[in-house]
Write an enzyme that holds these catalytic residues in place. Structure first.
Site, short mmCIF file in Angstrom:
data_model
loop_
_atom_site.label_atom_id
_atom_site.label_comp_id
_atom_site.label_asym_id
_atom_site.label_seq_id
_atom_site.Cartn_x
_atom_site.Cartn_y
_atom_site.Cartn_z
CE1 TYR A 169 -6.80 9.89 -10.86
CE2 TYR A 169 -7.91 11.66 -12.36
CZ TYR A 169 -7.52 11.01 -12.32
OH TYR A 169 -6.61 9.91 -12.81
CB SER A 218 -4.97 12.74 -14.20
OG SER A 218 -6.32 12.91 -14.57
CE LYS A 230 -4.01 11.26 -10.59
NZ LYS A 230 -2.95 9.41 -10.34
CB THR A 267 -6.93 2.44 -17.54
OG1 THR A 267 -7.72 3.06 -17.40
CG2 THR A 267 -5.46 3.12 -17.65
CG PHE A 274 -3.79 6.38 -21.58
CD1 PHE A 274 -3.12 6.42 -21.99
CD2 PHE A 274 -3.21 7.93 -22.04
CE1 PHE A 274 -1.68 6.89 -22.50
CE2 PHE A 274 -3.01 8.99 -22.56
CZ PHE A 274 -1.94 8.06 -22.95
CG ASP A 319 -1.85 1.31 1.30
OD1 ASP A 319 -1.73 1.88 0.18
OD2 ASP A 319 -2.42 1.39 2.12
CB VAL A 320 1.64 3.44 -2.61
CG1 VAL A 320 2.08 2.61 -3.83
CG2 VAL A 320 0.63 4.12 -3.15
#
Length: 253
Positions: A159, A146, A163, A194, A192, A57-58
């Protein structure tokens, strides 16, 4: 930067942008460590490219420190860090369902922004002790922002804020680490192809792709990876966020 036998750490390496980057770096001869919360996905890519997969978990300092220690024990100190791990929540501040739970906003910032900084600080600590390469570099860190960080849409407050933080982080981090020979860059992808977008109906995917001025399609993860390689190859690129979006500017919704 000659990547042959250099150690590169990729977060979010089990899928999408991270997996494509891992494959591209491995093809250039790098020893790749894939860090991902989804360890099974990371192992699948690692097996394909002969890399190392680690669960992490970063956003956790303890887990990140353990991952760096394990990666260093296997491959030595890393010269390259590419942070692709992230989440993309979509919820309005206030909707018919009620107010956005604070925990959801906090988690987006923790994973996307704090997680990127967490990995960056540990990477810098280790890379600073390496001998400089012929270019004078000791390492290169690339974070994933992003275009939502520039023009977030309705429902993207969490989000976009996370970002946007990565965009704001890039220049001061590059300035601070410049005397150590460590470059810091960011890539801001547009729409993108993904795993998240692949789950949409084909008509929806085509509609999203058509909104891109040129080329009028979804971006391919391999195109993100190609930009990573270009950044690594060009030592003058530092302290900048590069948009990779086909000239797309996001509408309010």
């Amino acid at each position: 930067m000659d990547l042959n036998n250099l150690h590169a750490i990729i977060t979010g390496g089990g899928s999408g942008l991270g997996a494509a980057t891992a494959r591209a770096l491995a093809a250039r001869g790098a020893n790749v460590t894939l860090v991902d919360f989804n360890i099974e996905a990371a192992r699948a890519v690692a097996e394909e490219i002969g890399g190392l997969a680690l669960r992490c978990d970063v956003a956790s300092s303890d887990e990140a420190e353990a991952a760096f220690a394990a990666a260093e024990a296997k491959n030595g100190k890393a010269r390259v860090l590419v942070n692709c791990a992230g989440i993309a929540p979509a919820k309005k501040i206030l909707s018919k369902a009620g107010v956005m739970p604070l925990v959801e906003f906090r988690r987006a910032v923790e994973v996307n922004l704090i997680g990127s900084f967490n990995m960056l600080r540990l990477f810098a600590e280790a890379a600073a002790t390496l001998d400089p390469l012929d270019t004078g570099e000791r390492g290169v860190a690339i974070n994933t922002a992003s275009i939502a960080g520039f023009e977030g849409q309705i429902g993207q407050t969490a989000y976009a804020a996370s970002k946007g933080g990565i965009i704001a982080l890039t220049l001061p981090a590059a300035r601070e680490l410049a005397p150590l020979g460590i470059r810091v860059m960011a890539i801001a992808p547009g729409i993108f192809e993904t795993a998240m977008l692949k789950g949409l109906p084909e008509a929806a995917q085509q509609s999203l792709g058509a909104s891109v001025p040129f080329p009028s399609r979804l971006g391919q993860p391999a195109e993100y990876a190609r930009l990573v390689l270009s950044i690594l190859d060009n030592p003058m690129l530092n302290g900048e966020t590069i948009r990779l979006d086909g000239a797309l500017r996001m509408a309010p919704k």
